[in-house]
Enzyme design. Structure first.
Site, PDB file in Angstrom:
ATOM      1  N   ARG A  38      50.442  -1.999  29.021  1.00 47.88           N
ATOM      2  CA  ARG A  38      49.418  -1.092  28.490  1.00 47.88           C
ATOM      3  C   ARG A  38      48.640  -0.466  29.633  1.00 47.88           C
ATOM      4  O   ARG A  38      48.266  -1.158  30.587  1.00 47.88           O
ATOM      5  CB  ARG A  38      48.453  -1.864  27.590  1.00 47.88           C
ATOM      6  CG  ARG A  38      49.109  -2.305  26.297  1.00 47.88           C
ATOM      7  CD  ARG A  38      48.121  -2.925  25.368  1.00 47.88           C
ATOM      8  NE  ARG A  38      47.594  -4.191  25.876  1.00 47.88           N
ATOM      9  CZ  ARG A  38      46.869  -5.036  25.157  1.00 47.88           C
ATOM     10  NH1 ARG A  38      46.550  -4.740  23.913  1.00 47.88           N
ATOM     11  NH2 ARG A  38      46.429  -6.169  25.670  1.00 47.88           N
ATOM     12  N   PHE A  62      31.449 -16.760  17.482  1.00 45.75           N
ATOM     13  CA  PHE A  62      32.290 -17.791  18.098  1.00 45.75           C
ATOM     14  C   PHE A  62      31.504 -18.673  19.078  1.00 45.75           C
ATOM     15  O   PHE A  62      31.386 -19.900  18.904  1.00 45.75           O
ATOM     16  CB  PHE A  62      33.484 -17.081  18.761  1.00 45.75           C
ATOM     17  CG  PHE A  62      34.201 -17.849  19.822  1.00 45.75           C
ATOM     18  CD1 PHE A  62      34.521 -19.197  19.659  1.00 45.75           C
ATOM     19  CD2 PHE A  62      34.598 -17.210  21.001  1.00 45.75           C
ATOM     20  CE1 PHE A  62      35.208 -19.898  20.657  1.00 45.75           C
ATOM     21  CE2 PHE A  62      35.278 -17.897  21.987  1.00 45.75           C
ATOM     22  CZ  PHE A  62      35.570 -19.253  21.828  1.00 45.75           C
ATOM     23  N   ILE A  94      19.784  -6.735  15.641  1.00 47.93           N
ATOM     24  CA  ILE A  94      19.000  -6.601  16.880  1.00 47.93           C
ATOM     25  C   ILE A  94      18.505  -5.165  17.098  1.00 47.93           C
ATOM     26  O   ILE A  94      17.703  -4.927  17.996  1.00 47.93           O
ATOM     27  CB  ILE A  94      19.773  -7.087  18.135  1.00 47.93           C
ATOM     28  CG1 ILE A  94      21.141  -6.413  18.259  1.00 47.93           C
ATOM     29  CG2 ILE A  94      19.887  -8.605  18.156  1.00 47.93           C
ATOM     30  CD1 ILE A  94      21.822  -6.646  19.596  1.00 47.93           C
ATOM     31  N   TYR A 138      32.315  -0.567  26.841  1.00 45.99           N
ATOM     32  CA  TYR A 138      31.842  -1.948  26.668  1.00 45.99           C
ATOM     33  C   TYR A 138      31.335  -2.507  28.004  1.00 45.99           C
ATOM     34  O   TYR A 138      30.236  -3.061  28.088  1.00 45.99           O
ATOM     35  CB  TYR A 138      32.976  -2.823  26.110  1.00 45.99           C
ATOM     36  CG  TYR A 138      32.679  -4.309  26.121  1.00 45.99           C
ATOM     37  CD1 TYR A 138      31.742  -4.860  25.262  1.00 45.99           C
ATOM     38  CD2 TYR A 138      33.351  -5.166  27.006  1.00 45.99           C
ATOM     39  CE1 TYR A 138      31.473  -6.229  25.279  1.00 45.99           C
ATOM     40  CE2 TYR A 138      33.088  -6.529  27.023  1.00 45.99           C
ATOM     41  CZ  TYR A 138      32.143  -7.056  26.167  1.00 45.99           C
ATOM     42  OH  TYR A 138      31.880  -8.407  26.198  1.00 45.99           O
ATOM     43  N   SER A 187      28.008  -9.174  11.229  1.00 47.17           N
ATOM     44  CA  SER A 187      28.998  -8.095  11.237  1.00 47.17           C
ATOM     45  C   SER A 187      30.337  -8.619  11.733  1.00 47.17           C
ATOM     46  O   SER A 187      31.388  -8.112  11.365  1.00 47.17           O
ATOM     47  CB  SER A 187      28.524  -6.930  12.104  1.00 47.17           C
ATOM     48  OG  SER A 187      28.194  -7.392  13.399  1.00 47.17           O
ATOM     49  N   ASP A 241      21.468 -13.149  13.417  1.00 46.99           N
ATOM     50  CA  ASP A 241      22.793 -12.514  13.402  1.00 46.99           C
ATOM     51  C   ASP A 241      22.884 -11.594  12.192  1.00 46.99           C
ATOM     52  O   ASP A 241      22.401 -11.942  11.112  1.00 46.99           O
ATOM     53  CB  ASP A 241      23.871 -13.622  13.320  1.00 46.99           C
ATOM     54  CG  ASP A 241      25.241 -13.154  13.774  1.00 46.99           C
ATOM     55  OD1 ASP A 241      25.730 -12.144  13.224  1.00 46.99           O
ATOM     56  OD2 ASP A 241      25.823 -13.802  14.665  1.00 46.99           O
ATOM     57  N   LEU A 258      23.403 -13.407  22.656  1.00 46.11           N
ATOM     58  CA  LEU A 258      24.860 -13.276  22.553  1.00 46.11           C
ATOM     59  C   LEU A 258      25.258 -12.085  21.677  1.00 46.11           C
ATOM     60  O   LEU A 258      26.400 -11.618  21.766  1.00 46.11           O
ATOM     61  CB  LEU A 258      25.474 -14.539  21.925  1.00 46.11           C
ATOM     62  CG  LEU A 258      25.230 -15.884  22.604  1.00 46.11           C
ATOM     63  CD1 LEU A 258      25.796 -17.010  21.724  1.00 46.11           C
ATOM     64  CD2 LEU A 258      25.905 -15.920  23.967  1.00 46.11           C
ATOM     65  N   ALA A 259      24.352 -11.618  20.818  1.00 42.00           N
ATOM     66  CA  ALA A 259      24.727 -10.579  19.848  1.00 42.00           C
ATOM     67  C   ALA A 259      25.217  -9.332  20.563  1.00 42.00           C
ATOM     68  O   ALA A 259      24.567  -8.831  21.477  1.00 42.00           O
ATOM     69  CB  ALA A 259      23.530 -10.244  18.964  1.00 42.00           C
TER      70      ALA A 259
HETATM   71  N1  LIG Z   1      34.439 -14.589  23.838  1.00 50.40           N
HETATM   72  C1  LIG Z   1      34.629 -14.147  25.075  1.00 50.40           C
HETATM   73  O1  LIG Z   1      35.721 -14.349  25.661  1.00 50.40           O
HETATM   74  C2  LIG Z   1      33.539 -13.418  25.805  1.00 50.40           C
HETATM   75  C3  LIG Z   1      33.787 -13.021  27.139  1.00 50.40           C
HETATM   76  C4  LIG Z   1      32.793 -12.340  27.815  1.00 50.40           C
HETATM   77  C5  LIG Z   1      31.581 -12.088  27.205  1.00 50.40           C
HETATM   78  N2  LIG Z   1      31.374 -12.455  25.916  1.00 50.40           N
HETATM   79  C6  LIG Z   1      30.080 -12.129  25.314  1.00 50.40           C
HETATM   80  O2  LIG Z   1      29.557 -13.285  24.689  1.00 50.40           O
HETATM   81  C7  LIG Z   1      28.800 -12.918  23.519  1.00 50.40           C
HETATM   82  C8  LIG Z   1      29.301 -13.698  22.327  1.00 50.40           C
HETATM   83  O3  LIG Z   1      30.676 -13.391  22.120  1.00 50.40           O
HETATM   84  P1  LIG Z   1      31.573 -14.051  20.990  1.00 50.40           P
HETATM   85  O4  LIG Z   1      32.931 -14.195  21.560  1.00 50.40           O
HETATM   86  O5  LIG Z   1      30.876 -15.222  20.417  1.00 50.40           O
HETATM   87  O6  LIG Z   1      31.641 -12.857  19.944  1.00 50.40           O
HETATM   88  P2  LIG Z   1      31.380 -12.828  18.379  1.00 50.40           P
HETATM   89  O7  LIG Z   1      31.723 -11.469  17.906  1.00 50.40           O
HETATM   90  O8  LIG Z   1      32.045 -13.978  17.728  1.00 50.40           O
HETATM   91  O9  LIG Z   1      29.802 -13.049  18.315  1.00 50.40           O
HETATM   92  C9  LIG Z   1      28.880 -11.990  18.402  1.00 50.40           C
HETATM   93  C10 LIG Z   1      27.933 -12.132  17.235  1.00 50.40           C
HETATM   94  O10 LIG Z   1      26.971 -11.065  17.306  1.00 50.40           O
HETATM   95  C11 LIG Z   1      26.730 -10.610  15.985  1.00 50.40           C
HETATM   96  N3  LIG Z   1      26.249  -9.237  16.056  1.00 50.40           N
HETATM   97  C12 LIG Z   1      26.954  -8.128  16.398  1.00 50.40           C
HETATM   98  N4  LIG Z   1      26.178  -7.036  16.318  1.00 50.40           N
HETATM   99  C13 LIG Z   1      24.942  -7.466  15.942  1.00 50.40           C
HETATM  100  C14 LIG Z   1      23.712  -6.818  15.687  1.00 50.40           C
HETATM  101  N5  LIG Z   1      23.594  -5.481  15.769  1.00 50.40           N
HETATM  102  N6  LIG Z   1      22.641  -7.566  15.326  1.00 50.40           N
HETATM  103  C15 LIG Z   1      22.754  -8.925  15.188  1.00 50.40           C
HETATM  104  N7  LIG Z   1      23.905  -9.592  15.408  1.00 50.40           N
HETATM  105  C16 LIG Z   1      24.985  -8.878  15.788  1.00 50.40           C
HETATM  106  C17 LIG Z   1      28.083 -10.732  15.288  1.00 50.40           C
HETATM  107  O11 LIG Z   1      27.972 -10.799  13.867  1.00 50.40           O
HETATM  108  C18 LIG Z   1      28.633 -12.028  15.883  1.00 50.40           C
HETATM  109  O12 LIG Z   1      28.331 -13.142  15.081  1.00 50.40           O
HETATM  110  C19 LIG Z   1      28.958 -11.408  23.392  1.00 50.40           C
HETATM  111  O13 LIG Z   1      27.829 -10.783  23.950  1.00 50.40           O
HETATM  112  C20 LIG Z   1      30.184 -11.096  24.215  1.00 50.40           C
HETATM  113  O14 LIG Z   1      30.168  -9.778  24.711  1.00 50.40           O
HETATM  114  C21 LIG Z   1      32.323 -13.124  25.211  1.00 50.40           C
END
Ligand SMILES: NC(=O)c1ccc[n+]([C@@H]2O[C@H](COP(=O)([O-])OP(=O)(O)OC[C@H]3O[C@@H](n4cnc5c(N)ncnc54)[C@H](O)[C@@H]3O)[C@@H](O)[C@H]2O)c1
Length: 314
Positions: free
Chosen positions: A271, A18, A61, A147, A41, A38, A80-81
């Site tokens: 919850r 995202f 990763i 987490y 997953s 990426d 970000l992964a």
């Molecule tokens: N969206 C939010 O509200 C939010 C809030 C706080 C923190 N975050 C952090 O921001 C980052 C991005 O979040 P997002 O919302 O885009 O989530 P997302 O799940 O859409 O993106 C994460 C991506 O990482 C990839 N991924 C997962 N495991 C992997 C691995 N082992 N190797 C390679 N790629 C891998 C997934 O396929 C995915 O495309 C994350 O680290 C998340 O914890 C997001």
């Protein structure tokens, strides 16, 4: 290294997810060259392919060799992964540790060995846990989920790599991010959008007066870009809006934004473990990064709605 001094070749781990897909557009607009890494997953390869990345590397990763190869010739990393689900982390804490902690260590080691100029890590409000609100950088973290513990470990590793190896790392704690390309997300706005489009009631737990800090994805991307370009050494920043919005208020704005649809609400028991209030004090990011979230909730929801409607019809 890329040739133009102000243009960075940036590896975005989790680049097909995202935030990653949205970030690619911001990096390109700023004159940088983004590359996605990426395992798809959670994110979709197709989203990565159409996001404007110079290259999409489909790899994990946890694979040190793949990361080392991907970092060749790269100037900066946005990491970000991650596994992003709190509930999944409670069910399988070891899986979270392997991806979010060992995976982050792998990315940091590869970045250190490649001599990158900046490493930006996506953290979250989860390390803070149940603390007095608004959350800020000086509060002692008390994560309530595996987490949150993995994100705290990531913050710690970033700080350690700045201290031990002089790697310019920055950890950014995002609040609740929403926007286009979030269809696969379990976050409240993505869930509510999908339910409205399917004619299902919005499920609100408790009285709906619990609050969150909803941050539009373009604002978080601008914050990431600022951290990347300024590359502060070993710093931590809260990135949110600083505005507290209750779930009831969110439902009211969504009802207005989807005025042509019937928005129903089903209240269910509160919850356990859900925070009553959560929002961020963003003064440090404003001061030191020039961070300035500027998308009002209604405007961000309209853009998100348009994307959800368009992607459902294509
Ligand atoms: N969206 C939010 O509200 C939010 C809030 C706080 C923190 N975050 C952090 O921001 C980052 C991005 O979040 P997002 O919302 O885009 O989530 P997302 O799940 O859409 O993106 C994460 C991506 O990482 C990839 N991924 C997962 N495991 C992997 C691995 N082992 N190797 C390679 N790629 C891998 C997934 O396929 C995915 O495309 C994350 O680290 C998340 O914890 C997001």
């Amino acid at each position: 290294m890329s040739t133009k001094s102000d243009s960075l070749r940036v590896l975005v781990t989790g680049g097909c997810g995202f935030i990653g897909v949205n970030l690619a557009r911001h990096l390109l607009a700023a004159g940088h060259e983004p590359i996605a890494f990426d395992n798809c997953s959670a994110g979709r390869l197709n989203d990565g392919d159409t996001a404007g990345y110079a290259r999409v590397i489909e790899a994990d990763i946890r694979d040190v060799d793949a990361l080392t190869a991907a970092l060749h010739g790269v100037d900066a990393v946005v990491h970000l992964a991650a596994r992003t689900g709190v509930v999944d982390s409670v069910r399988d804490p070891r899986g979270d540790m392997e991806v979010n902690v060992i995976g982050t260590l792998n990315a940091l080691l590869a970045a250190r060995d490649a001599g990158v100029r900046a490493f930006v890590f996506a953290s979250s409000g989860a390390p803070l846990g149940e603390v007095e609100q608004p959350g800020h950088e000086a509060i002692a973290p008390r994560p309530q989920s595996p987490y949150g513990a993995t994100k705290l470990a990531g913050e710690g590793l970033c700080s350690a790599f700045a201290g031990s190896y002089g790697l310019p790392t920055t950890a950014l704690r995002f609040t609740n991010v929403y926007g286009p390309f979030s269809y696969h997300k379990g976050s409240v706005i993505a869930q509510f959008m999908k339910r409205i489009m399917n004619g299902a009631p919005l499920v609100v737990y408790g009285d709906g007066e619990q609050t969150r800090d909803f941050l539009y994805v373009d604002d978080v991307c601008r914050g990431i870009l600022a951290a990347l370009e300024r590359a502060p050494m070993g710093e931590l920043y809260q990135l949110g809006t600083g505005v507290e919005t209750s779930i009831n208020d969110l439902v009211a704005v969504l009802s207005d934004v989807f005025s042509d649809r019937r928005v129903e609400v089903a209240f269910e028991p509160e919850r356990t473990g859900e925070a009553r209030r959560a929002f961020s004090d963003i003064r440090k990011a404003r001061r030191e990064l020039g961070y300035n979230p500027r998308t009002p909730l209604r405007e961000g929801l309209v853009c998100t709605r348009d994307w959800f409607l368009e992607s459902a019809s294509s």
